[in-house]
Scaffold this motif. Structure first.
Motif, PDB file in Angstrom:
ATOM      1  N   ASP A  77       0.841  -1.189   0.000  1.00 42.40           N
ATOM      2  CA  ASP A  77       0.000   0.000   0.000  1.00 42.40           C
ATOM      3  C   ASP A  77       0.883   1.249   0.000  1.00 42.40           C
ATOM      4  O   ASP A  77       1.975   1.275   0.592  1.00 42.40           O
ATOM      5  CB  ASP A  77      -0.920   0.005   1.224  1.00 42.40           C
ATOM      6  CG  ASP A  77      -1.981  -1.078   1.144  1.00 42.40           C
ATOM      7  OD1 ASP A  77      -2.209  -1.599   0.043  1.00 42.40           O
ATOM      8  OD2 ASP A  77      -2.593  -1.394   2.197  1.00 42.40           O
TER       9      ASP A  77
ATOM     10  N   SER B  80      -9.808  -3.121 -11.487  1.00 37.72           N
ATOM     11  CA  SER B  80     -10.883  -2.289 -10.949  1.00 37.72           C
ATOM     12  C   SER B  80     -11.020  -0.963 -11.691  1.00 37.72           C
ATOM     13  O   SER B  80     -12.076  -0.320 -11.604  1.00 37.72           O
ATOM     14  CB  SER B  80     -10.630  -2.010  -9.460  1.00 37.72           C
ATOM     15  OG  SER B  80      -9.371  -1.364  -9.294  1.00 37.72           O
TER      16      SER B  80
ATOM     17  N   THR C  28      -6.130   8.859  -5.324  1.00 32.23           N
ATOM     18  CA  THR C  28      -6.130   7.954  -4.177  1.00 32.23           C
ATOM     19  C   THR C  28      -7.285   6.968  -4.308  1.00 32.23           C
ATOM     20  O   THR C  28      -8.248   7.194  -5.027  1.00 32.23           O
ATOM     21  CB  THR C  28      -6.256   8.742  -2.869  1.00 32.23           C
ATOM     22  OG1 THR C  28      -7.469   9.510  -2.908  1.00 32.23           O
ATOM     23  CG2 THR C  28      -5.078   9.677  -2.681  1.00 32.23           C
ATOM     24  N   GLY C  29      -7.241   5.852  -3.544  1.00 33.21           N
ATOM     25  CA  GLY C  29      -8.309   4.859  -3.569  1.00 33.21           C
ATOM     26  C   GLY C  29      -7.756   3.451  -3.488  1.00 33.21           C
ATOM     27  O   GLY C  29      -6.561   3.233  -3.255  1.00 33.21           O
ATOM     28  N   THR C  30      -8.661   2.467  -3.696  1.00 28.25           N
ATOM     29  CA  THR C  30      -8.288   1.053  -3.653  1.00 28.25           C
ATOM     30  C   THR C  30      -8.330   0.484  -5.062  1.00 28.25           C
ATOM     31  O   THR C  30      -9.331   0.646  -5.778  1.00 28.25           O
ATOM     32  CB  THR C  30      -9.242   0.266  -2.739  1.00 28.25           C
ATOM     33  OG1 THR C  30      -9.179   0.805  -1.402  1.00 28.25           O
ATOM     34  CG2 THR C  30      -8.859  -1.208  -2.699  1.00 28.25           C
ATOM     35  N   TYR C  31      -7.283  -0.189  -5.461  1.00 28.93           N
ATOM     36  CA  TYR C  31      -7.154  -0.765  -6.793  1.00 28.93           C
ATOM     37  C   TYR C  31      -6.934  -2.283  -6.645  1.00 28.93           C
ATOM     38  O   TYR C  31      -6.217  -2.727  -5.745  1.00 28.93           O
ATOM     39  CB  TYR C  31      -5.966  -0.145  -7.549  1.00 28.93           C
ATOM     40  CG  TYR C  31      -6.110   1.330  -7.824  1.00 28.93           C
ATOM     41  CD1 TYR C  31      -6.484   1.789  -9.093  1.00 28.93           C
ATOM     42  CD2 TYR C  31      -5.857   2.277  -6.827  1.00 28.93           C
ATOM     43  CE1 TYR C  31      -6.612   3.145  -9.345  1.00 28.93           C
ATOM     44  CE2 TYR C  31      -5.996   3.631  -7.075  1.00 28.93           C
ATOM     45  CZ  TYR C  31      -6.370   4.065  -8.339  1.00 28.93           C
ATOM     46  OH  TYR C  31      -6.503   5.408  -8.584  1.00 28.93           O
ATOM     47  N   TRP C  32      -7.578  -3.042  -7.525  1.00 23.74           N
ATOM     48  CA  TRP C  32      -7.352  -4.493  -7.504  1.00 23.74           C
ATOM     49  C   TRP C  32      -7.160  -5.023  -8.913  1.00 23.74           C
ATOM     50  O   TRP C  32      -7.608  -4.434  -9.895  1.00 23.74           O
ATOM     51  CB  TRP C  32      -8.482  -5.253  -6.811  1.00 23.74           C
ATOM     52  CG  TRP C  32      -9.869  -5.019  -7.372  1.00 23.74           C
ATOM     53  CD1 TRP C  32     -10.825  -4.216  -6.876  1.00 23.74           C
ATOM     54  CD2 TRP C  32     -10.431  -5.625  -8.553  1.00 23.74           C
ATOM     55  NE1 TRP C  32     -11.961  -4.249  -7.633  1.00 23.74           N
ATOM     56  CE2 TRP C  32     -11.748  -5.120  -8.676  1.00 23.74           C
ATOM     57  CE3 TRP C  32      -9.964  -6.522  -9.509  1.00 23.74           C
ATOM     58  CZ2 TRP C  32     -12.581  -5.488  -9.724  1.00 23.74           C
ATOM     59  CZ3 TRP C  32     -10.799  -6.900 -10.550  1.00 23.74           C
ATOM     60  CH2 TRP C  32     -12.110  -6.389 -10.647  1.00 23.74           C
TER      61      TRP C  32
ATOM     62  N   THR D 247      -4.495  -6.566  -4.228  1.00 22.59           N
ATOM     63  CA  THR D 247      -5.143  -5.275  -3.976  1.00 22.59           C
ATOM     64  C   THR D 247      -4.112  -4.307  -3.407  1.00 22.59           C
ATOM     65  O   THR D 247      -3.238  -4.705  -2.625  1.00 22.59           O
ATOM     66  CB  THR D 247      -6.313  -5.437  -2.981  1.00 22.59           C
ATOM     67  OG1 THR D 247      -7.250  -6.357  -3.520  1.00 22.59           O
ATOM     68  CG2 THR D 247      -7.015  -4.108  -2.744  1.00 22.59           C
ATOM     69  N   ILE D 248      -4.228  -3.028  -3.809  1.00 19.50           N
ATOM     70  CA  ILE D 248      -3.350  -1.990  -3.270  1.00 19.50           C
ATOM     71  C   ILE D 248      -4.191  -0.782  -2.903  1.00 19.50           C
ATOM     72  O   ILE D 248      -5.168  -0.455  -3.589  1.00 19.50           O
ATOM     73  CB  ILE D 248      -2.242  -1.601  -4.286  1.00 19.50           C
ATOM     74  CG1 ILE D 248      -1.251  -0.642  -3.627  1.00 19.50           C
ATOM     75  CG2 ILE D 248      -2.851  -0.987  -5.550  1.00 19.50           C
ATOM     76  CD1 ILE D 248      -0.028  -0.369  -4.502  1.00 19.50           C
ATOM     77  N   LYS D 249      -3.820  -0.122  -1.832  1.00 24.71           N
ATOM     78  CA  LYS D 249      -4.512   1.077  -1.375  1.00 24.71           C
ATOM     79  C   LYS D 249      -3.560   2.262  -1.457  1.00 24.71           C
ATOM     80  O   LYS D 249      -2.439   2.204  -0.938  1.00 24.71           O
ATOM     81  CB  LYS D 249      -5.000   0.890   0.066  1.00 24.71           C
ATOM     82  CG  LYS D 249      -5.794   2.067   0.594  1.00 24.71           C
ATOM     83  CD  LYS D 249      -6.279   1.782   2.013  1.00 24.71           C
ATOM     84  CE  LYS D 249      -7.085   2.970   2.545  1.00 24.71           C
ATOM     85  NZ  LYS D 249      -7.544   2.728   3.937  1.00 24.71           N
TER      86      LYS D 249
ATOM     87  N   GLU E  64      -3.190   6.398  -0.689  1.00 27.96           N
ATOM     88  CA  GLU E  64      -3.810   7.486   0.066  1.00 27.96           C
ATOM     89  C   GLU E  64      -2.819   8.636   0.234  1.00 27.96           C
ATOM     90  O   GLU E  64      -1.607   8.453   0.109  1.00 27.96           O
ATOM     91  CB  GLU E  64      -4.259   6.986   1.435  1.00 27.96           C
ATOM     92  CG  GLU E  64      -3.142   6.457   2.309  1.00 27.96           C
ATOM     93  CD  GLU E  64      -3.619   5.979   3.661  1.00 27.96           C
ATOM     94  OE1 GLU E  64      -4.739   6.328   4.023  1.00 27.96           O
ATOM     95  OE2 GLU E  64      -2.867   5.281   4.360  1.00 27.96           O
TER      96      GLU E  64
END
Length: 748
Positions: free
Chosen positions: A586, A615, A628-632, A645-647, A649
């Motif tokens: 992350d 995603s 920014t956000g969550t990516y998979w 998955t990576i976050k 921020e």
């Protein structure tokens, strides 16, 4: 060429001998007694839970029988036998005794007993009327043949009203009890005080076997002490001495027997032991109820530990588990007491309901209030004695007292029907002894799954071999697996049922085609080889013996399955797959104003047949992070699924504080507190704020950023003027130190 299953690879036999502990739990008993006809036009079908109307018009006794499916066959009431259509059976009228219109104080006995050597014929026993004992046989029988009149049955004209007993006056009850040797005992009770005062009352039993009714009965005299204890004088006929017999019952285990007696002032029961081998009644005892108004019905509980009986005004229960007369007489409980107008007429009315055990529940006639006017309004005195519109029920008769669960008016009778003192007599069958033999047979199927025709065979020398498909004989040819059974017998009561469980044992299986499976080197999608075979043995290439095998690396694997002498094996080659699918750790980016642009997944150089989904991009297209956000990302290559998955921020890497140069702690809601202003999303550690007066004395200190100085100095308020502060902390994700000192003016 055919083979017998006895030469197959595997045969297992299981033999079980079974005899019903309770004769009234046999299937044939439950079905035969499932439809009742009784009272005045009353009927009840326990299969359909339905009340119906019959042609019975018998106050004191009746009997009915149903077939093995619970369908009514015929019933008798008064002097007529009726068929299932409620019409007089062919040759079924004029059955002795001819009922007088005025009955007097006695009860008619009617009994239906199936013939042991024929499934379609029945004995119908009828007891002579007490007042007409000199003109009618005390006990007669007729034979009903259900194969006649298109299955509606007819009375055999050659065996109609056949006298059986011409020697003794018989008291009211007559019952049937299964013996121990494929036989049935018909039990009656005599009392010749009406003919010969010196004679002794006795139980009298007739033996029924597959050959018919034995003409010589078995006598069991009642102990004279018991006779004298029960004997009462009738004021109207002082020459008559003795006791009247009410109803009779045998326990479900056929070891105990009880009979209610009637006298003018005594409520008594003769209780004894019944021998189902020889038909003897002995070991007599007397049980006395609490109500001195005569006894009528009697019935044992299913486990034979309780004895129920009815008097004119109550239902009572004895605990007879001890067989000790003193203990039994002191362990009685009243289950139900009648109240109302009926109780007031108890010395005029004649007895209460009979009781009957059926399917672990005891039934009787519900309490009915009879008004004095009923006697004037009825043409027949007997018709007014006791009539009911419903059946009572004791739901848990094995329990003591109120726990037996007495339920009044549990079943309603047909609206045009009424019930009087009695219920239909039991229809009993000989006790059946079953020998069950289970054969568990297996055959190995070939690669093509062929099953060789084979013979099923049981022992020769028995009678009535019948297979499940209707074939007869001791052997049968089969051409496919399944469940097969055959029944046969030595006597009418010793029956055998052999069941063949034939399994065409098919051990064929496949682990899959070579290279059709992929080894997935991740814990989220393990690859397992397994074969489900109950009671089989397994052997893998490395010697392990479980039904499943977890793959830890690519390679060649094989399995052999063994069962009941059959074997089958298969081999598979498994390839592996490896590539980097990680998106990394992350990310926490400092808020420095720079735009975000990160290539997370490119989608190039993937193994053939693999699909990439993300995603934030179309299938197979590169995924670039711009915010920014969550990516998979997920990579599909069945049966493998790879995902990560990576976050991303934004974070505050370092923090600063702003402090006012003046404040006014006057509680007006404006600038009342001196404290630093720090971003709320800034992580703070080691916070310390100190305030000094102009003499350098420390007057305030705080380690909590939310707690500022409110202008206090010890116990009082600080004066107007200039003060000095010192602030320090470590802040931000990068934990930069912050330090500031200065002046602040306090204004009031």
């Amino acid at each position: 060429m055919f083979r017998y299953l006895s030469v197959l690879a595997f045969v297992f036999l299981q033999i079980t001998k079974c005899v019903y502990g309770q004769y009234n739990k046999q299937d044939n008993f439950l079905k035969a007694n499932s439809v009742w006809a009784f009272g005045y036009r009353s009927g009840y079908d326990f299969n359909q839970r339905l009340a119906f109307e019959t042609e019975v018009k018998s106050v004191l006794a009746s009997a009915s029988v149903a077939d093995t499916l619970g369908r009514l066959l015929f019933y008798i009431g008064s002097d007529t036998i009726y068929n299932a259509n409620h019409l007089p059976m062919l040759n079924g009228t004029g059955i002795l005794p001819n009922m007088p219109k005025k009955y007097g104080q006695h009860e008619l006995g009617v009994l239906i007993v199936p013939m042991i050597d024929s499934t379609n014929k029945y004995f119908v026993f009828t007891k002579g009327v007490f007042d007409n004992a000199n003109s009618q046989p005390p006990l007669s029988y007729s034979v009903v043949d259900m194969t006649l009149d298109n299955g509606l049955g007819a009375v055999d004209s050659a065996r109609k009203n056949v006298p059986l007993d011409t020697l003794h006056v018989l008291q009211d009850p007559i019952i049937a009890v299964p013996g121990d040797n494929c036989d049935i005992w018909v039990v009656t009770h005599t009392d010749n005080y009406y003919r010969n005062p010196s004679d002794t009352p006795r139980f009298k039993t007739w033996h029924i076997t597959a050959y018919g009714i034995e003409q010589q009965p078995v006598y069991s005299p009642v102990n004279p002490l018991i006779r004298d204890l029960l004997a009462q004088y009738h004021f109207s006929k002082p020459r008559i001495v003795g006791y009247g017999a009410g109803n009779m019952a045998v326990s479900p285990d056929r070891k105990k027997i009880a009979m209610t007696t009637r006298g003018d002032y005594f409520t008594g029961i003769i209780y004894g032991r019944f021998d189902p081998v020889y038909g003897i009644v002995d070991d007599f005892r007397t049980l006395k109820g609490t109500q001195e108004d005569g006894t009528r019905g009697v019935c044992f509980s299913p486990d034979a530990s309780k004895l129920y009986f009815t008097s004119l005004s109550a239902i009572e229960q004895f605990d007879v588990s001890s067989n000790n007369e003193f203990i039994m007489n002191n362990k009685k409980r009243t289950i139900h007491v009648k109240v109302g107008e009926f109780a007031a007429w108890s010395k005029i009315l004649f007895g209460m309901s009979a009781l009957k055990l059926y399917n672990d529940t005891i039934y009787g006639l519900s309490n009915t209030n009879i008004l004095p006017g009923d006697f004037a309004n009825r043409s027949s005195w007997l018709y007014t004695q006791y009539h009911s519109k419903s059946l009572l029920r004791i739901n848990r008769p094995n329990e003591s007292g109120s726990a037996s669960d007495f339920e009044d008016k549990a079943l309603l009778l047909h609206q045009r029907s009424e019930a009087f003192q009695s219920l239909p007599n039991e229809v009993v069958y000989p006790v059946i002894f079953y020998t069950r033999v289970n054969h568990y047979d297996t055959m190995c199927l070939s690669q093509e799954g062929l099953f060789e025709p084979s013979f099923l065979k049981v022992a020769e020398g028995f009678n009535h071999y019948v297979w499940d498909n209707g074939e007869e004989g001791h052997e049968r040819l089969i051409d496919k697996p399944g469940r097969y059974w055959v029944s046969y017998q030595t006597t009418h009561c010793d029956r055998y049922i052999d069941t063949f469980y034939v399994e065409a044992l098919d051990l064929r299986f496949t682990l899959g085609k070579d290279t059709s499976l992929l080894f997935c080197p991740i814990e989220t999608a393990p690859l397992t080889l397994s074969v489900s075979r109950r009671n089989a043995r397994f052997l893998w290439q490395d010697g392990s013996t479980k039904s499943r095998y977890d793959i830890e690396k690519p390679g060649t694997y094989w399995l052999e399955v063994q069962q009941a002498g059959c074997r089958f094996s298969d081999t598979i080659k498994i390839d592996g797959i490896e590539f980097d699918y990680s998106l990394g750790d992350d990310l926490a980016l400092c808020e420095d104003g720079q735009p975000i642009y990160i290539l997370l997944a490119e989608g190039k150089d993937l193994p053939e047949g693999m699909l990439m989904l993300t995603s934030h991009s179309a299938a197979g297209q590169p995924m670039i992070a711009r915010d920014t956000g969550t990516y998979w990302v997920r990579y599909y290559m069945p049966p493998c699924i790879f995902s990560d998955t990576i976050k991303i921020e934004r974070v505050v890497c370092s923090c600063v504080a702003q402090l006012p140069n003046a404040f006014s702690p006057n509680n007006d809601g404006l600038n009342d507190v001196f404290q630093p202003l720090i971003r709320p999303d800034c992580r703070i550690k080691n916070y310390l704020l100190k305030v000094y007066n102009r003499y350098g004395q420390l007057i305030f200190q705080s380690t909590n950023p939310a707690l500022g100085w409110t202008g206090n100095n010890g116990g009082g308020m600080a004066g107007i003027g200039t003060y000095f502060f010192e602030l320090s902390f470590v802040g931000g994700t990068e934990e930069h130190p912050f330090y500031q000192k200065g002046e602040v003016i306090l204004i009031r």
